[in-house]
Scaffold this motif. Structure first.
Motif: not given
Ligand SMILES: Nc1ncnc2c1ncn2[C@@H]1O[C@H](COP(=O)(O)OP(=O)(O)OP(=O)(O)O)[C@@H](O)[C@H]1O
Ligand SMILES: [Mg+2]
Length: 211
Positions: A160-167, A124-133
């Motif tokens: 797969n969700l298009g999220l970047t992982v912090c190193p 559910p976070i994916v859409d929220l962050v995509a929307l706000a850019r």
């Protein structure tokens, strides 16, 4: 450079207990130690960050509570009071609060544990962050020792969700748990410990991201 003044970090995740408050108080404390006028804006009705501050007593960072709908105003007041670094702590299971925090932030950190149920809550976070850019990073938290395979699998889920992982990842460490319960940070209870070093690495990484 941060797009807003003060530099603003939102910590969001729909899953309870993922480490939002732990991350918020550790980063805000580290920022204060670096000479920033830093504060935590606690938008969670549970007010855990505020409780941490009560236990801490009269020491930095400042923690203020704010209903999500007043977040913009609260950050504006913080700015007027000279704050240059704001960390927003948010409640779990609360779309609207997460949305407001993401909107106000320069960067979003999404702490998650590696268990399947926790990873499922990333969606559910994916859409929220995509929307706000707003740039967003998943931060693996409470990673058990030797959980290499689990980590790799979690990285795949995030990708797969298009999220970047912090190193920088935070391990499952007693110092996080013990310190928070006393209104302190891991570095304050065990300056040479692994938890303190992880926070240090996360802080350095975050500073770079914020420019
Ligand atoms: N890396 C870690 N190692 C060990 N314990 C941790 C770690 N991160 C968090 N914890 C512990 O897990 C519990 C939940 O953490 P925290 O309160 O930060 O999560 P949260 O996401 O803010 O929860 P909520 O959604 O209820 O607000 C706390 O007891 C905290 O001390
Ligand atoms: Mg919390």
């Amino acid at each position: 450079m941060a797009k807003s003044d003060p530099a603003t970090v939102a910590i969001v995740s729909q899953k309870g207990g993922s480490g939002k408050t732990t991350l918020a108080v550790h980063l805000a404390t580290r920022a204060a130690q670096a000479g920033h006028q830093s504060c935590v804006v606690d938008t969670d009705p549970q007010a855990s960050a505020a409780a941490w501050s009560d236990w801490r007593g009269d020491f930095l960072p400042v923690v203020v509570t704010s209903p999500p709908a007043r977040l913009g105003r609260t950050i504006d007041n913080a700015r007027k009071q000279g704050m240059d670094f704001v960390v927003i702590d948010t409640p779990p299971h609360a779309d609207a609060a997460a949305r407001e925090a993401i909107k106000a932030a320069d960067i979003v950190l999404i702490p998650t544990r590696l268990r399947a149920f926790d990873l499922a809550a990333l969606e559910p976070i994916v859409d929220l962050v995509a929307l706000a850019r707003t740039p967003a990073f998943v931060v693996f938290n409470a990673v058990p020792a030797g959980a290499k395979l689990l980590t790799t699998e979690a990285e795949t889920v995030a990708a797969n969700l298009g999220l970047t992982v912090c190193p920088v990842k935070l391990g499952e460490r007693a110092a996080f748990h013990r310190s928070s319960a006393k209104g302190e940070t891991a570095a304050e209870v065990d300056p040479e410990g692994k938890a303190a070093k992880e926070v240090e690495r996360l802080w350095k990484w975050l500073r770079k991201q914020l420019g």
